[in-house]
Design a protein around this motif. Structure first.
Motif, PDB file in Angstrom:
ATOM      1  N   ILE A 420       0.857  -1.180   0.000  1.00  0.00           N
ATOM      2  CA  ILE A 420       0.000   0.000   0.000  1.00  0.00           C
ATOM      3  C   ILE A 420       0.895   1.232   0.000  1.00  0.00           C
ATOM      4  CG2 ILE A 420      -1.743   1.297   1.288  1.00  0.00           C
ATOM      5  CD1 ILE A 420      -2.746  -1.331   2.418  1.00  0.00           C
ATOM      6  N   SER A 421       0.699   2.104  -0.969  1.00  0.00           N
ATOM      7  CA  SER A 421       1.525   3.303  -1.079  1.00  0.00           C
ATOM      8  C   SER A 421       0.834   4.473  -0.397  1.00  0.00           C
ATOM      9  CB  SER A 421       1.806   3.634  -2.541  1.00  0.00           C
ATOM     10  OG  SER A 421       0.596   3.850  -3.257  1.00  0.00           O
ATOM     11  N   MET A 422       1.615   5.329   0.228  1.00  0.00           N
ATOM     12  CA  MET A 422       1.083   6.499   0.920  1.00  0.00           C
ATOM     13  C   MET A 422       2.203   7.534   1.043  1.00  0.00           C
ATOM     14  SD  MET A 422       0.779   4.650   4.662  1.00  0.00           S
ATOM     15  CE  MET A 422      -0.147   5.996   5.368  1.00  0.00           C
ATOM     16  N   HIS A 423       1.807   8.780   1.240  1.00  0.00           N
ATOM     17  CA  HIS A 423       2.800   9.825   1.460  1.00  0.00           C
ATOM     18  C   HIS A 423       2.303  10.794   2.531  1.00  0.00           C
ATOM     19  CE1 HIS A 423       0.623  11.474  -2.323  1.00  0.00           C
ATOM     20  NE2 HIS A 423       0.034  11.961  -1.271  1.00  0.00           N
ATOM     21  N   ASP A 424       3.258  11.432   3.217  1.00  0.00           N
ATOM     22  CA  ASP A 424       2.950  12.357   4.300  1.00  0.00           C
ATOM     23  C   ASP A 424       2.736  13.752   3.739  1.00  0.00           C
ATOM     24  OD1 ASP A 424       3.364  10.222   5.979  1.00  0.00           O
ATOM     25  OD2 ASP A 424       5.438  10.775   6.444  1.00  0.00           O
ATOM     26  N   ILE A 425       1.684  14.406   4.225  1.00  0.00           N
ATOM     27  CA  ILE A 425       1.356  15.766   3.791  1.00  0.00           C
ATOM     28  C   ILE A 425       1.817  16.779   4.833  1.00  0.00           C
ATOM     29  CG2 ILE A 425      -0.506  17.310   3.067  1.00  0.00           C
ATOM     30  CD1 ILE A 425      -2.096  14.771   2.368  1.00  0.00           C
ATOM     31  N   PHE A 426       1.564  16.481   6.116  1.00  0.00           N
ATOM     32  CA  PHE A 426       2.013  17.333   7.216  1.00  0.00           C
ATOM     33  C   PHE A 426       2.685  16.442   8.257  1.00  0.00           C
ATOM     34  CE2 PHE A 426      -1.774  19.476   5.498  1.00  0.00           C
ATOM     35  CZ  PHE A 426      -1.248  20.724   5.195  1.00  0.00           C
ATOM     36  N   GLN A 427       3.685  17.001   8.941  1.00  0.00           N
ATOM     37  CA  GLN A 427       4.414  16.249   9.958  1.00  0.00           C
ATOM     38  C   GLN A 427       4.764  17.158  11.131  1.00  0.00           C
ATOM     39  OE1 GLN A 427       7.868  14.768   7.845  1.00  0.00           O
ATOM     40  NE2 GLN A 427       6.949  12.743   7.558  1.00  0.00           N
ATOM     41  N   PHE A 428       4.960  16.512  12.289  1.00  0.00           N
ATOM     42  CA  PHE A 428       5.530  17.199  13.453  1.00  0.00           C
ATOM     43  C   PHE A 428       6.905  16.609  13.705  1.00  0.00           C
ATOM     44  CE2 PHE A 428       6.429  17.240  18.031  1.00  0.00           C
ATOM     45  CZ  PHE A 428       6.399  18.612  18.274  1.00  0.00           C
ATOM     46  N   GLU A 429       7.902  17.483  13.794  1.00  0.00           N
ATOM     47  CA  GLU A 429       9.283  17.047  14.004  1.00  0.00           C
ATOM     48  C   GLU A 429       9.760  17.529  15.364  1.00  0.00           C
ATOM     49  OE1 GLU A 429      13.229  18.715  12.172  1.00  0.00           O
ATOM     50  OE2 GLU A 429      12.361  17.275  10.749  1.00  0.00           O
ATOM     51  N   ALA A 430      10.050  16.610  16.267  1.00  0.00           N
ATOM     52  CA  ALA A 430      10.540  16.956  17.596  1.00  0.00           C
ATOM     53  C   ALA A 430      11.979  17.437  17.502  1.00  0.00           C
ATOM     54  CB  ALA A 430      10.443  15.756  18.528  1.00  0.00           C
ATOM     55  N   THR A 431      12.288  18.501  18.224  1.00  0.00           N
ATOM     56  CA  THR A 431      13.632  19.079  18.194  1.00  0.00           C
ATOM     57  C   THR A 431      14.372  18.952  19.518  1.00  0.00           C
ATOM     58  OG1 THR A 431      12.725  21.268  18.729  1.00  0.00           O
ATOM     59  CG2 THR A 431      13.005  20.727  16.399  1.00  0.00           C
ATOM     60  N   GLY A 432      13.677  18.619  20.600  1.00  0.00           N
ATOM     61  CA  GLY A 432      14.362  18.498  21.880  1.00  0.00           C
ATOM     62  C   GLY A 432      13.384  18.529  23.038  1.00  0.00           C
ATOM     63  N   VAL A 433      13.940  18.642  24.240  1.00  0.00           N
ATOM     64  CA  VAL A 433      13.144  18.659  25.467  1.00  0.00           C
ATOM     65  C   VAL A 433      13.530  19.895  26.269  1.00  0.00           C
ATOM     66  CG1 VAL A 433      12.565  17.445  27.595  1.00  0.00           C
ATOM     67  CG2 VAL A 433      13.003  16.142  25.503  1.00  0.00           C
ATOM     68  N   GLU A 434      12.535  20.667  26.669  1.00  0.00           N
ATOM     69  CA  GLU A 434      12.738  21.846  27.498  1.00  0.00           C
ATOM     70  C   GLU A 434      11.813  21.773  28.708  1.00  0.00           C
ATOM     71  OE1 GLU A 434      12.164  25.355  25.227  1.00  0.00           O
ATOM     72  OE2 GLU A 434      13.772  24.913  23.775  1.00  0.00           O
ATOM     73  N   ASN A 435      12.396  21.781  29.897  1.00  0.00           N
ATOM     74  CA  ASN A 435      11.624  21.709  31.140  1.00  0.00           C
ATOM     75  C   ASN A 435      10.706  20.495  31.148  1.00  0.00           C
ATOM     76  OD1 ASN A 435      12.739  24.200  32.029  1.00  0.00           O
ATOM     77  ND2 ASN A 435      11.184  25.333  30.865  1.00  0.00           N
ATOM     78  N   ASP A 436      11.271  19.356  30.737  1.00  0.00           N
ATOM     79  CA  ASP A 436      10.541  18.086  30.708  1.00  0.00           C
ATOM     80  C   ASP A 436       9.350  18.125  29.755  1.00  0.00           C
ATOM     81  OD1 ASP A 436      12.244  16.887  32.544  1.00  0.00           O
ATOM     82  OD2 ASP A 436      11.074  17.594  34.261  1.00  0.00           O
ATOM     83  N   VAL A 437       9.379  18.970  28.761  1.00  0.00           N
ATOM     84  CA  VAL A 437       8.315  19.060  27.762  1.00  0.00           C
ATOM     85  C   VAL A 437       8.942  18.929  26.379  1.00  0.00           C
ATOM     86  CG1 VAL A 437       6.504  20.505  26.763  1.00  0.00           C
ATOM     87  CG2 VAL A 437       6.871  20.507  29.239  1.00  0.00           C
ATOM     88  N   MET A 438       8.371  18.062  25.548  1.00  0.00           N
ATOM     89  CA  MET A 438       8.861  17.889  24.189  1.00  0.00           C
ATOM     90  C   MET A 438       8.521  19.114  23.348  1.00  0.00           C
ATOM     91  SD  MET A 438      10.422  15.746  22.132  1.00  0.00           S
ATOM     92  CE  MET A 438      10.196  14.106  22.866  1.00  0.00           C
ATOM     93  N   VAL A 439       9.479  19.624  22.629  1.00  0.00           N
ATOM     94  CA  VAL A 439       9.266  20.770  21.752  1.00  0.00           C
ATOM     95  C   VAL A 439       9.638  20.367  20.331  1.00  0.00           C
ATOM     96  CG1 VAL A 439       9.635  22.506  23.545  1.00  0.00           C
ATOM     97  CG2 VAL A 439      11.583  21.653  22.226  1.00  0.00           C
ATOM     98  N   GLY A 440       9.058  21.065  19.363  1.00  0.00           N
ATOM     99  CA  GLY A 440       9.326  20.754  17.971  1.00  0.00           C
ATOM    100  C   GLY A 440       8.554  21.670  17.054  1.00  0.00           C
ATOM    101  N   ASN A 441       8.527  21.346  15.767  1.00  0.00           N
ATOM    102  CA  ASN A 441       7.896  22.187  14.766  1.00  0.00           C
ATOM    103  C   ASN A 441       7.024  21.349  13.842  1.00  0.00           C
ATOM    104  OD1 ASN A 441       9.414  24.608  15.566  1.00  0.00           O
ATOM    105  ND2 ASN A 441      11.183  23.565  14.653  1.00  0.00           N
ATOM    106  N   PHE A 442       5.955  21.999  13.341  1.00  0.00           N
ATOM    107  CA  PHE A 442       5.114  21.392  12.326  1.00  0.00           C
ATOM    108  C   PHE A 442       5.644  21.799  10.946  1.00  0.00           C
ATOM    109  CE2 PHE A 442       2.267  21.577  15.999  1.00  0.00           C
ATOM    110  CZ  PHE A 442       1.714  20.307  15.983  1.00  0.00           C
ATOM    111  N   TRP A 443       5.560  20.855   9.997  1.00  0.00           N
ATOM    112  CA  TRP A 443       6.065  21.106   8.651  1.00  0.00           C
ATOM    113  C   TRP A 443       5.055  20.643   7.614  1.00  0.00           C
ATOM    114  CZ3 TRP A 443      10.750  23.502   7.683  1.00  0.00           C
ATOM    115  CH2 TRP A 443      11.610  23.632   8.779  1.00  0.00           C
ATOM    116  N   ALA A 444       4.989  21.375   6.524  1.00  0.00           N
ATOM    117  CA  ALA A 444       4.325  20.901   5.315  1.00  0.00           C
ATOM    118  C   ALA A 444       5.391  20.257   4.447  1.00  0.00           C
ATOM    119  CB  ALA A 444       3.658  22.056   4.572  1.00  0.00           C
ATOM    120  N   THR A 445       5.167  19.031   4.012  1.00  0.00           N
ATOM    121  CA  THR A 445       6.198  18.279   3.306  1.00  0.00           C
ATOM    122  C   THR A 445       6.396  18.763   1.874  1.00  0.00           C
ATOM    123  OG1 THR A 445       4.616  16.607   2.576  1.00  0.00           O
ATOM    124  CG2 THR A 445       5.701  16.262   4.716  1.00  0.00           C
TER     125      THR A 445
END
Length: 479
Positions: A420-445
């Motif tokens: 089954i073929s599929m592709h990602d349209i939007f993604q969240f990319e984690a960049t690190g941890v700050e104060n025990d909270v995961m931080v990151g950015n949303f991207w359009a592929t």
């Protein structure tokens, strides 16, 4: 403490709401945070005396509860709430006369509140059930209670006196839901009157005492605006998902337990037109659709001599009640095959949730589920059915720190050989941890979905802008 006496006011009892109501009437002040000293002079109380005061209140309330239960009529459950409350008021007045020389007015009201919580509400858990910030209550035996607030688990200072008190509360809540909790039925999952979901396990099989978990639902379901404020997704991602719902794309929301699958499904259902007939099928009812034409069905376990009604049977029957869409609250068994057939036979726009750790894993999970009483379906035929039935897979995850995020929106494009073929349209990319909270950015592929042309012709949204899907970092703030 003061030795003043008073006549008990039954209006307090009449103001108390029955079990299942989210808030009890704040008629009483409860226990004073700064109790008066026992000499009545008004000096602040020593911590040891404060603990002694609290122990006194707790011991008295337990004794009063035992005496009160003994005075309740045998048919108390069959009495109207007003009649039962009046009966409780009279007996409380008589019992409290014995403690007039020990308890002052505020302490008496505190005892009354504890008794009414024990009789009508959730006992020691009543305060947690009234707290709108508490989303989960986890009881590991009588002396250990955890709560989840804002996505974080923390220890609560609430405890039960002993295991029988906890079991009695569990049995009362289960019985009110029309179910049985005993040695022959030691595990049960029920829906409480306020919509919360409760799971109870007796000892045995639980080793460290009776286990109780309550997944609470707020006074109102979370909306897409709430999800945007919590930065669970971006406005562009929401606009695309809203268009997919309005454009009758078949959507599967996947994720782990407690990741927010049902919350997102509930929020996206707001984009279904009010003119459509919707059939919802759930193992334990949690969805709260706002459309006027909703047919709700709930599975039934094998109990009390009644034959079980499975999710698969409900999905089969739902095809005969002329729904425009079918929404399955959680697909986790042989009903997956009927769900695929419904999506591919005129019920476009159907939605469901699946436990999976990635969009790709959704299909292996469905393959496994359809093998349960699903017959000997060739694997290539099942995969072709999935590729033609499912349009979008929305992956949600609970991040470190308790935040729930839409981490991926993928489009199913068809088959490439037996894959089954599929592709990602939007993604969240984690960049690190700050104060025990995961931080990151949303991207359009940067991939333009194949379904865009269909959405544009179905009045589902405006995606014609050339830069809508261009590769870029997305902001969680509205522009």
């Amino acid at each position: 403490m003061s030795t003043s006496t008073r006549r008990f006011d039954p209006s307090f009892v009449y103001a108390t709401t029955p079990i299942g109501s989210p808030v009890l009437s704040p008629v009483t002040p409860g226990i004073d945070k700064h109790p008066r000293s026992r000499n009545g002079a008004g000096e602040s109380t020593h911590p040891s005396e404060l603990n002694e005061c609290f122990d006194l209140i707790s011991n008295l309330s337990n004794k009063l509860c035992q005496q009160l239960r003994a005075k309740l009529p045998a048919n108390a459950v069959e009495l109207a709430p007003e009649v039962l409350r009046s009966h409780v008021a009279v007996n409380l007045e008589m019992l409290l006369r014995e403690f007039d020389d020990v308890l002052d007015d505020d302490d008496q009201q505190a005892v009354i509140r504890m008794i009414l919580d024990e009789v009508y509400a959730f006992g020691p858990l009543s305060g947690l059930m009234r707290d709108s910030e508490v989303s989960d209550i986890l009881v590991n035996g009588p002396f250990q209670v955890f709560v989840e607030k804002n996505g974080r688990l923390e220890t609560s200072d609430v405890t039960f006196n002993n295991a029988p008190q906890l079991v009695q509360l569990m049995e009362r809540m289960v019985n009110q839901a029309g179910r049985i909790l005993d040695a022959s039925h030691p595990m049960v999952d029920v829906r409480l009157p306020d919509g919360s979901r409760m799971n109870a396990i007796l000892n045995p099989p639980a080793i460290n005492g009776p286990l109780l978990s309550i997944r609470r639902f707020g006074s109102r379901p979370l909306t897409v605006d709430d999800l945007l404020k919590r930065e669970s997704l971006t406005p562009e991602m929401l606009e695309f998902l809203a268009g997919a719902v309005r454009g009758h794309l078949n959507i599967v929301i996947s994720g782990g337990a407690g990741s927010g699958k049902t919350t997102l499904l509930n929020a996206l259902s707001r984009y279904i037109r009010s003119t459509e007939r919707i059939a919802t099928i759930e193992d334990t009812a949690e969805l709260d659709l706002q459309q006027p034409h909703v047919v709700k069905m709930e599975a039934r376990a094998d109990r009390d001599g009644y034959c079980p009604i499975t999710m698969r049977e409900l999905v089969k029957n739902a095809l005969r009640v002329r729904p425009d869409r079918i929404i399955i609250g959680e697909c986790r068994g042989a009903e997956a095959l009927e769900m695929l057939q419904a999506m591919n036979t005129g019920h476009e726009g159907s939605m469901t949730t699946v436990h999976a750790n990635s969009p790709r894993e959704v299909f292996s999970r469905i393959e496994l589920m359809t093998s349960i009483d699903g017959g000997n379906i060739p694997l290539w035929a099942l995969r072709k059915q999935m590729a033609t039935s499912i349009n979008l897979v929305v992956q949600v995850a609970r991040q470190l720190g308790g935040q729930r995020k839409v981490v991926c929106i993928s489009e199913v494009t068809g088959m490439e050989g037996e894959i089954i073929s599929m592709h990602d349209i939007f993604q969240f990319e984690a960049t690190g941890v700050e104060n025990d909270v995961m931080v990151g950015n949303f991207w359009a592929t940067g991939i333009r979905p194949i379904c865009v042309e269909r959405l544009m012709t179905s009045d589902a949204g405006i995606f014609a802008a050339p830069n809508f899907f261009k590769p870029r970092q997305l902001s969680t703030q509205k522009t």
